[in-house]
Design a protein around this motif. Structure first.
Motif, mmCIF file in Angstrom:
data_model
loop_
_atom_site.group_PDB
_atom_site.id
_atom_site.type_symbol
_atom_site.label_atom_id
_atom_site.label_comp_id
_atom_site.label_asym_id
_atom_site.label_seq_id
_atom_site.Cartn_x
_atom_site.Cartn_y
_atom_site.Cartn_z
ATOM 1 N N TRP A 52 0.836 -1.194 0.000
ATOM 2 C CA TRP A 52 0.000 0.000 0.000
ATOM 3 C C TRP A 52 0.872 1.246 0.000
ATOM 4 O O TRP A 52 1.794 1.388 0.792
ATOM 5 C CB TRP A 52 -0.912 -0.013 1.223
ATOM 6 N N ARG A 53 0.570 2.181 -0.900
ATOM 7 C CA ARG A 53 1.288 3.452 -1.020
ATOM 8 C C ARG A 53 0.294 4.600 -0.819
ATOM 9 O O ARG A 53 -0.392 5.007 -1.767
ATOM 10 C CB ARG A 53 1.943 3.567 -2.400
ATOM 11 N N PRO A 54 0.162 5.106 0.416
ATOM 12 C CA PRO A 54 -0.797 6.192 0.660
ATOM 13 C C PRO A 54 -0.370 7.480 -0.028
ATOM 14 O O PRO A 54 0.809 7.682 -0.338
ATOM 15 C CB PRO A 54 -0.767 6.339 2.188
ATOM 16 N N GLY A 55 -1.345 8.342 -0.291
ATOM 17 C CA GLY A 55 -1.065 9.621 -0.923
ATOM 18 C C GLY A 55 -2.139 10.636 -0.578
ATOM 19 O O GLY A 55 -3.201 10.285 -0.042
ATOM 20 N N PRO A 56 -1.912 11.902 -0.887
ATOM 21 C CA PRO A 56 -2.880 12.968 -0.575
ATOM 22 C C PRO A 56 -4.255 12.757 -1.203
ATOM 23 O O PRO A 56 -5.228 13.362 -0.747
ATOM 24 C CB PRO A 56 -2.204 14.224 -1.142
ATOM 25 N N SER A 57 -4.363 11.912 -2.223
ATOM 26 C CA SER A 57 -5.667 11.735 -2.870
ATOM 27 C C SER A 57 -6.706 11.082 -1.958
ATOM 28 O O SER A 57 -7.892 11.122 -2.265
ATOM 29 C CB SER A 57 -5.522 10.899 -4.142
ATOM 30 N N ILE A 58 -6.274 10.501 -0.820
ATOM 31 C CA ILE A 58 -7.265 9.920 0.098
ATOM 32 C C ILE A 58 -7.581 10.866 1.253
ATOM 33 O O ILE A 58 -8.251 10.472 2.208
ATOM 34 C CB ILE A 58 -6.805 8.567 0.672
#
Length: 344
Positions: free
Chosen positions: A330-336
């Motif tokens: 999993w690679r979190p990012g600002p889009s969530i």
């Protein structure tokens, strides 16, 4: 159990001729042995029936193997660009084959006039040039039937990606798309929304089935409303209605669907993460990297290639390897980030 490849002697017995006649048909050179057209056709038919392919690659080793692994993909063009989704699989395959002292035979025959790449061509099966074959790509009904025929002939095969083939044991190395999608869904829900939309293809591909299953498991476990949109239904008016109804958190099956949604939402004056949040369920289909701000999960394509080679070598050694499913990252990012809580 790995079946021995047919021999020239067996071809001769089936055709009712001598091995010298079979050799003459294969070599197709002037000789003291005259072969009639009828006899030639009988020998060629015996070769097709037995799945016989002359070994033009190397001399047999003592165990009857070439230490030669085939690679075949159903994609219209064999993946040779680093921007191709399938290229990391090939890097892993090459690394593992070298480490295990095997050579690779890449089946790069171009697609036919109908755009299809096939295992069988003019009645022959070139995959048998190798000891066993690694396969990649989407399977429709016709391809599944062709693959079933290949397995019935005893050719050792490992598929990269989970594939269902009723009536045939098909070892594979897959990715845990269901688990990774579930993780992405939980990451969106942790931001507070109660409506998470899934945008993905119909159930024609096992990876699509697995992704949607991961979404549904999380949504149902939380007692929330589920909503699935197919690509053919994704238009400007649909996006407008979904946003108005409060569907402002999205799981998008791939980057193509993500870009399509973003463009449609932008035309409505909506931007992420101000007006909606999203995560993409995998690596890019059309390029090396996704935008840095996008949340997504990484598919272990290189490792899948490595493990598939090891599995095929085990299969050729007489072992019965079990299929493997590898975790995604999993690679979190600002889009969530938190979506706006507004209904208009």
């Amino acid at each position: 159990m790995v079946l021995k490849r047919p021999t020239q002697k067996e071809v001769a017995q089936r055709a009712g001729v001598s091995q010298a006649v079979v050799s003459q048909v294969l070599n197709d050179r002037p000789s003291v042995i005259r072969v009639t057209r009828e006899t030639r056709e009988r020998v060629l038919a015996a070769m097709r029936d037995l799945g016989y392919v002359p070994n033009a690659a190397a001399q047999r080793l003592a165990g009857g193997r070439n230490r030669l692994l085939g690679v075949f993909t159903y994609e219209p063009v064999f993946p040779t660009s680093t921007r191709d989704f399938y290229y990391p699989f090939l890097e892993g395959i090459e690394e593992a084959a070298a480490a295990l002292d095997h050579d690779l035979l890449l089946h790069t025959r171009p697609a036919g006039p109908d755009g299809e790449r096939r295992i069988y061509h003019n009645g022959g099966n070139r995959l048998r040039l190798a000891d066993g074959t690694l396969l990649l790509g989407f399977l429709d009904d016709a391809r599944r039937e062709e693959l079933g025929r290949l397995l019935d002939e005893g050719h050792p095969v490992v598929f990269i990606g989970r594939r269902d083939l009723p009536g045939h044991p098909l070892p594979f190395v897959g990715a845990d798309y269901a688990g990774a999608t579930a993780q992405a869904a939980r990451a969106l829900l942790a931001q507070g929304p109660r409506r998470v939309l899934y945008v993905g293809a119909p159930h024609q591909h096992e990876s699509s089935v697995d992704r949607e299953r991961g979404y549904l498991e999380v949504i149902r476990a939380h007692g929330l409303e589920e909503r699935v949109i197919r690509p053919e239904d994704l238009g400007g008016e649909t996006v407008r209605e979904l946003l108005a109804q409060g569907w402002r958190s999205l799981l998008l099956e791939n980057d193509r669907l993500a870009r399509r949604w973003i463009d449609l939402a932008h035309a409505l004056g909506c931007e992420a993460p101000r007006d909606y949040t999203f995560a993409v369920l995998g690596d890019p289909l059309d390029g090396p990297e996704l935008p840095q701000e996008w949340a997504y999960f990484h598919i272990p394509r290189r490792e899948m290639g490595r493990r598939a080679v090891a599995m095929l070598v085990d299969l050729l050694s007489g072992k019965q390897p079990e299929s493997v499913v590898l975790p995604c990252t999993w690679r979190p990012g600002p889009s969530i980030g938190q979506a706006a809580e507004r209904s208009g």
